[in-house]
Design an enzyme around this catalytic site. Structure first.
Site, short mmCIF file in Angstrom:
data_model
loop_
_atom_site.label_atom_id
_atom_site.label_comp_id
_atom_site.label_asym_id
_atom_site.label_seq_id
_atom_site.Cartn_x
_atom_site.Cartn_y
_atom_site.Cartn_z
N LYS A 279 -20.52 -15.78 -12.53
CA LYS A 279 -19.85 -15.42 -13.77
C LYS A 279 -20.70 -15.90 -14.94
O LYS A 279 -21.14 -17.04 -14.99
CB LYS A 279 -18.46 -16.07 -13.81
CG LYS A 279 -17.50 -15.42 -14.78
CD LYS A 279 -16.09 -15.95 -14.60
CE LYS A 279 -15.12 -15.21 -15.52
NZ LYS A 279 -13.73 -15.70 -15.37
N GLU A 363 2.64 -14.70 -11.32
CA GLU A 363 3.73 -15.00 -12.24
C GLU A 363 5.10 -15.01 -11.56
O GLU A 363 5.94 -15.86 -11.88
CB GLU A 363 3.73 -13.99 -13.40
CG GLU A 363 2.54 -14.10 -14.32
CD GLU A 363 1.29 -13.36 -13.81
OE1 GLU A 363 0.25 -13.47 -14.47
OE2 GLU A 363 1.40 -12.68 -12.76
N ARG A 391 6.03 -9.49 -15.04
CA ARG A 391 5.86 -9.44 -13.58
C ARG A 391 6.84 -10.37 -12.86
O ARG A 391 6.97 -10.29 -11.63
CB ARG A 391 4.42 -9.79 -13.24
CG ARG A 391 3.41 -8.82 -13.83
CD ARG A 391 2.02 -9.44 -13.95
NE ARG A 391 1.39 -9.64 -12.66
CZ ARG A 391 0.50 -8.82 -12.12
NH1 ARG A 391 0.11 -7.74 -12.77
NH2 ARG A 391 -0.02 -9.07 -10.95
#
Length: 616
Positions: A279, A363, A391
């Protein structure tokens, strides 16, 4: 930076290896230069450059379907599909979106903004392709972070058993999913990815399929090879699900990626290719601190520092206040779903590591876990973006509200959030939180109110409580109008202006502008929007004979609609205007630009009032 014309002239299918390497370097340089000026998702895009180029070399993405997960990795794809020169408009009002968007380009197969759904979407596309008798490839590109979401495993479990031709590319830039152990395993993994081996395997399978005897021989040797392999290499969970597993492969070696993708393209059935990337690849500061460079505002290329130093925000004040309260009450815990920094919880995590819980991108699980904590005597505070709390709606109803458990939700990024656009605006929580029985929703308009309301939510309220926290800092209003659910902030006689949260600033500005036209507006500020204290608004509207409600949420289920119903029930007449985000999704742009587009800025609110009162 590469122009669209330069890229159009490239023959992606016949690039030499040196040309592919050079293209990757140019794309990365363009990304660094562009995002430093515009802001946006940065580190994840830098890590996906070689993978994106390899995908474009192997597949025809005008026809083949590439489904991104979240879409944080889509910038190189946009650059390769006719939008390189438009990158300087990314996430800007009227410019291109920061996430995949089919209305921008046919090569954007599906909208993406929330995590963990790509495999499910790709499987649906594969099933539709099979039903319609069509022939094209489908690729789901999912990051390891999205594998913390349960939906990803629902999709993988179904896809692995489906028999559909489907390629899942796992971009692993931080979490080890499956690890082959031992020297022999590592050696065999390397051998399996060599081009010579892949080429031989491809032609051997093709040759053996030509005759009945060849098929028998291939079936026998394939079974023997599989048995030997499983005796040496540990079986990955993906293989247990039914996938043919390939990798891991270096995600920054464009030649190896091209070779392995070409091989995967020829295999029937569900395939999972495990790619390891770095990353922030290519920009030192992003490689060193990738989380800090996940989503960035414009920054100085030489130092990596933001061009504008951010001051306090509702998120940072929330985090500090929660720490202060947690020092006084050991029952208080903080929960986040992979958004500790974004919701201001870094300080809490350092100060109270045993009371800080990060569930990853999960979530629904976080809401259910918070319910369990509350049932056993803890006071969980779940800090979550409004758009992601959607969600967990089922768990809000079934696990929290049904037992009226005292769980606190710090609903960050409530209202308009700006440049992330449609998938991230927090414009639905006003409606869906109001539908939860027993829910209390508080709407601070200043840092002082946030501090008081957070204490109120944690220590004084019962049952589920939510605080709507806007993105960014407070406005001109810095007061605290007390604990009453609704208060008269300014006396007036001509019209009642109602609002809450950060938009109270626009309403105050509107009242000041109206004075120039001789219009005296009364301002009602709502501190609690669920349940509503109707008496103050109804009394004020009866007095003024007109009402305007300004909100940064959708019209359906808005406070304004609830107030209209209350006025009708009480037979209070008058002119009523509701100003909100309407019934459409809101595009991307700065919050100021979006407020102006929606008619929520002071000048347009003033104009609406004058029209309603016929006071031009």
């Amino acid at each position: 930076m590469l122009s669209d014309r330069d890229l159009e002239q490239l023959d992606m299918k016949n690039l030499s290896e040196s040309e592919a390497v050079r293209l990757c370097r140019q794309l990365r340089e363009g990304l660094i230069e562009t995002v430093s000026r515009t802001g946006g998702h940065f580190a994840s895009n830098l890590g996906a450059v070689e993978l994106t180029v390899a995908l474009h070399r192997v597949f025809d993405l005008d026809r083949d379907r590439l489904v991104f997960d979240v879409g944080h990795q889509c910038y190189p794809h946009k650059m390769l599909t006719g939008r390189a020169q438009a990158m300087n408009t990314i996430r800007q009002f009227g410019g291109i979106a920061g996430f995949p968007k089919p209305s921008e380009s046919e090569t954007d197969a599906f909208i993406a903004g929330h995590a963990s759904n790509s495999v499910s979407v790709a499987l649906g596309m594969a099933k539709a392709r099979t039903l319609r008798g069509e022939d094209y490839h489908i690729i789901a590109l999912i990051g390891d972070g999205a594998l913390t979401g349960g939906l990803a495993y629902e999709g993988l479990s179904d896809a692995g058993q489906s028999g559909e031709n489907l390629l899942v590319v796992l971009n692993d830039n931080g979490m080890s999913i499956t690890q082959n152990v031992g020297g022999v395993a590592q050696y065999l993994a390397r051998q399996r990815l060599k081009p010579q081996y892949l080429t031989f395997k491809k032609y051997y399978r093709k040759l053996m399929s030509l005759t009945w005897l060849g098929k028998k021989i291939y079936h026998f040797t394939h079974g023997l090879k599989k048995a030997v392999k499983e005796s040496i290499l540990p079986c990955s969970m993906f293989e247990n699900m039914g996938f043919s597993y390939l990798g891991p492969v270096d995600g920054h070696d464009v030649k190896k990626l091209t070779d392995i993708l070409s091989y995967a393209k020829e295999i029937n059935g569900p395939i999972l290719l495990h790619v390891r990337t770095v990353k922030g690849k290519g920009y030192t500061y992003a490689e060193e601190v990738p989380n800090r460079f996940h989503g960035v505002s414009p920054f100085d290329l030489k130092t990596g520092e933001p061009l504008k130093k951010g001051g306090d925000s509702f998120s940072s004040v929330f985090g500090r206040t929660l720490c202060r309260l947690a020092e006084q009450d050991e029952r208080i815990c903080a929960v986040t779903a992979a958004m500790g920094s974004g919701t201001g919880l870094d300080g809490f995590a350092q100060a109270f590591p045993k009371r800080f819980f990060d569930t990853g991108i999960a979530e629904g699980h976080a809401v259910a876990m918070a319910a369990g904590m509350a049932k056993q005597g803890a006071i969980p505070v779940f800090a979550v973006y409004s758009t992601f709390l959607q969600r967990g709606y089922d768990m809000l109803l079934h696990d929290v509200a049904l037992q009226q458990l005292h769980t606190v939700f710090a609903v960050d990024r409530a209202g308009l959030v700006g440049e992330d656009g449609e998938t991230h605006h927090g414009v639905f929580d006003v409606a869906y939180l109001d539908s939860v029985p027993g829910m209390t929703v508080l709407a601070p308009s200043s840092f002082a109110e946030l501090e008081r309301m957070l204490k109120q939510a944690i220590l004084e309220c019962n049952g589920p409580v939510a605080l709507r926290l806007p993105r960014g800092g407070e406005g001109a209003y810095k007061g605290d109008c007390g604990t009453q659910p609704a208060v008269i902030l300014r006396e007036g006689s001509d019209i009642t202006l109602v609002s809450y949260g950060i938009l109270i600033n626009r309403v105050i500005e509107t009242a000041q502008l109206l004075e120039e036209y001789g219009i005296r507006a009364e301002i009602v500020k709502l501190n609690t929007i669920t349940p509503l204290d109707l008496d103050v608004v109804c009394h004020s509207t009866r007095k003024t004979g007109a009402l305007l409600v300004a909100e940064d949420c959708v019209e359906a289920g808005s406070v304004g609609q609830r107030l209209c119903a209350a006025l009708a029930q009480r037979e209070i007449g008058g002119k009523i205007v509701l100003v909100n985000s309407g019934r459409e999704f809101v595009t991307h742009g700065s919050v100021a630009q979006l407020e102006q587009q929606l008619g929520l800025d002071a000048e347009k609110l003033c104009r609406r009032v004058r029209e309603v009162l016929n006071r031009g």
